[in-house]
Scaffold this active site. Structure first.
Site, mmCIF file in Angstrom:
data_model
loop_
_atom_site.group_PDB
_atom_site.id
_atom_site.type_symbol
_atom_site.label_atom_id
_atom_site.label_comp_id
_atom_site.label_asym_id
_atom_site.label_seq_id
_atom_site.Cartn_x
_atom_site.Cartn_y
_atom_site.Cartn_z
ATOM 1 C CE1 TYR A 174 -3.249 -2.758 -0.069
ATOM 2 C CE2 TYR A 174 -3.761 -2.339 2.230
ATOM 3 C CZ TYR A 174 -3.970 -3.044 1.050
ATOM 4 O OH TYR A 174 -4.927 -4.028 1.009
ATOM 5 N N PRO B 194 -15.991 -2.750 0.586
ATOM 6 C CG PRO B 194 -16.356 -1.834 2.704
ATOM 7 C CD PRO B 194 -15.260 -2.282 1.788
ATOM 8 C CG LEU B 195 -18.326 1.849 0.715
ATOM 9 C CD1 LEU B 195 -17.899 3.276 1.048
ATOM 10 C CD2 LEU B 195 -19.809 1.656 1.047
ATOM 11 C CG LEU C 53 -22.118 -0.230 -3.592
ATOM 12 C CD1 LEU C 53 -21.822 -1.515 -2.824
ATOM 13 C CD2 LEU C 53 -23.498 -0.319 -4.246
ATOM 14 N N GLY D 61 -22.632 6.640 -2.527
ATOM 15 C CA GLY D 61 -23.590 7.743 -2.614
ATOM 16 C C GLY D 61 -23.120 8.850 -3.550
#
Ligand SMILES: NC(=O)c1ccc[n+]([C@@H]2O[C@H](COP(=O)([O-])OP(=O)(O)OC[C@H]3O[C@@H](n4cnc5c(N)ncnc54)[C@H](OP(=O)(O)O)[C@@H]3O)[C@@H](O)[C@H]2O)c1
Length: 381
Positions: free
Chosen positions: A59, A214-215, A220, A222
């Site tokens: 990373y 998870p998005l 996801l 918004g």
């Protein structure tokens, strides 16, 4: 909040259900957070009671580990946190043994991670990605040696084929080596493929699954709302930075199926007074075999939003609606394990007649899953 702690897989390691993802710690890749914002997220996470931190030597080219090492040392929280890092990716172009999952690279990689993280042990050490060549026996023996040497406490796998995860765990059990406790896999409303093999595998063999992205890398969150801005959304942040790079393409996720999921998520979130990111994170956290969801954020505002994902529970009806709109298509051989086929095998007895905990290829309701396995009881906490 405050955070509750759950055991990870079949182990005694207690972890928070929301983990702190740090792929965005550092600005080397052009879509992360600077040191000040990364530190603010780290401090806020600990203040809220979180203990589960995820990084990797890859990373931001080591910057994420370096920043984390500094923050942990300065805050004096080494023993309180469950520190996860990973090996696999190459550190020296032209040298194949400076990458991959062979013994030589693992023993090289861990020394670099320990140095950058300013610690003498890693709580959870993960193989980052399958390299297609290293035998399971070699990986297992090396991870077992590291455990015995006190350099790591637990080990796990990320982004591997299911057969490889099953083989390595079975070998560990058969040879009385330290079993692995974690599978880190991509999982979200728009990426549910792990349900076919990995969820029953995890339940059967004692792995806790931790869900990355998870998005859906932001899809996801918004910020991409067909109802407001059309299908292109606002192309800032990671999407803008990676456009044309050939790396991770969020644009590949802009499909009619995924827009139907985004539309349902928007509706459900509004009805529950939740943000879309919060509802998406909570959905993932409440699925079977999911031990923790790894939060990713670039700004403090996003992080605060995500940290409150479990504060207001989604209703059973809302979970069902999200489940249906994002359901995986039927596919062989899994279609043979569905209720109708099973009834033909079992002479009409429903699959649901099996006791809880018995191997269940059909999805079990979140409410039926035991919290002692690191899974989620009904109702958000
Ligand atoms: N094992 C693996 O192979 C693997 C792979 C990937 C990640 N991971 C781990 O999983 C963690 C999470 O992955 P991820 O960063 O891809 O997760 P993600 O939650 O799917 O995406 C996070 C991105 O979505 C946007 N975002 C997040 N919260 C938001 C909010 N509340 N409102 C608006 N936008 C929001 C931000 O991107 P913008 O720049 O668009 O604002 C943020 O960087 C990583 O930090 C890492 O620890 C592991």
């Amino acid at each position: 909040m405050p955070f509750d702690y759950f055991t990870l897989g079949r182990s005694g390691l207690r972890i928070s259900r929301l983990a702190l993802g740090t792929m965005t710690f550092g600005d080397n890749w052009g879509w992360g957070a600077d040191e000040r914002t990364s530190r603010a997220m780290f401090d806020r996470y600990l203040d809220a009671g979180g203990n589960f931190i995820d990084t990797a030597d890859l990373y931001t080219e080591g910057q994420s580990e370096t920043l984390l090492g500094k923050f942990i040392a300065e805050s004096g929280v080494r023993d309180r946190v469950v520190l996860t890092t990973k090996f696999s990716y190459n550190a020296e172009t032209g040298n194949p043994n400076a990458g991959g999952n062979g013994r030589k690279n693992i023993l090289r990689a861990i020394e670099g991670s320990l140095r950058r993280l300013r610690t003498d042990y890693i709580d959870l050490y993960l193989l980052h990605t399958w390299d297609r060549i290293t035998p399971a026996e070699e990986v297992l023996r090396t991870l077992d040696d590291l455990t015995r040497a006190g350099k790591i406490r637990y080990a796990g796998l990320s982004d591997v084929p299911a057969w490889y995860a099953a083989r390595i765990q079975t070998l560990a059990q058969a040879h009385h080596m330290q079993p692995l406790v974690n599978l880190q896999l991509q999982y979200s409303l728009v990426e549910r493929n792990v349900e076919r093999e990995f969820v029953p595998l995890a339940q059967e063999l004692g792995y806790g699954i931790t869900a990355w992205s998870p998005l859906g890398m932001g899809l996801l969150s918004g910020k991409y709302r067909p109802s407001e801005s059309g299908h292109d959304g606002h192309g800032d942040g990671r999407m803008q930075a990676l456009k044309g790079s050939g790396l991770v393409s969020l644009l590949d996720k802009f499909t009619p199926r995924n827009w139907r999921i985004v539309a349902a998520l928007e509706r459900v979130a509004r009805e529950h007074g939740l943000g879309m990111a919060q509802a998406a994170i909570q959905w993932a956290a409440r699925q079977p075999a999911i031990g923790a969801v790894i939060l990713g954020a670039r700004t403090m505002e996003q992080f605060e939003d995500n940290l409150a994902a479990l504060d207001k529970p989604l209703s059973a009806e809302a979970l069902r609606e999200l489940d249906e709109v994002s359901a995986l298509p039927q596919q062989f051989p899994y279609s043979f394990f569905e209720q109708a086929q099973q009834e033909r095998i079992h002479g009409g007895a429903a699959v649901g007649d099996k006791p809880d905990g018995y191997f269940a290829p059909v999805r079990v309701a979140a409410a039926a899953v035991s919290a002692t396995q690191g899974l989620v009881a009904a109702g958000a906490r």
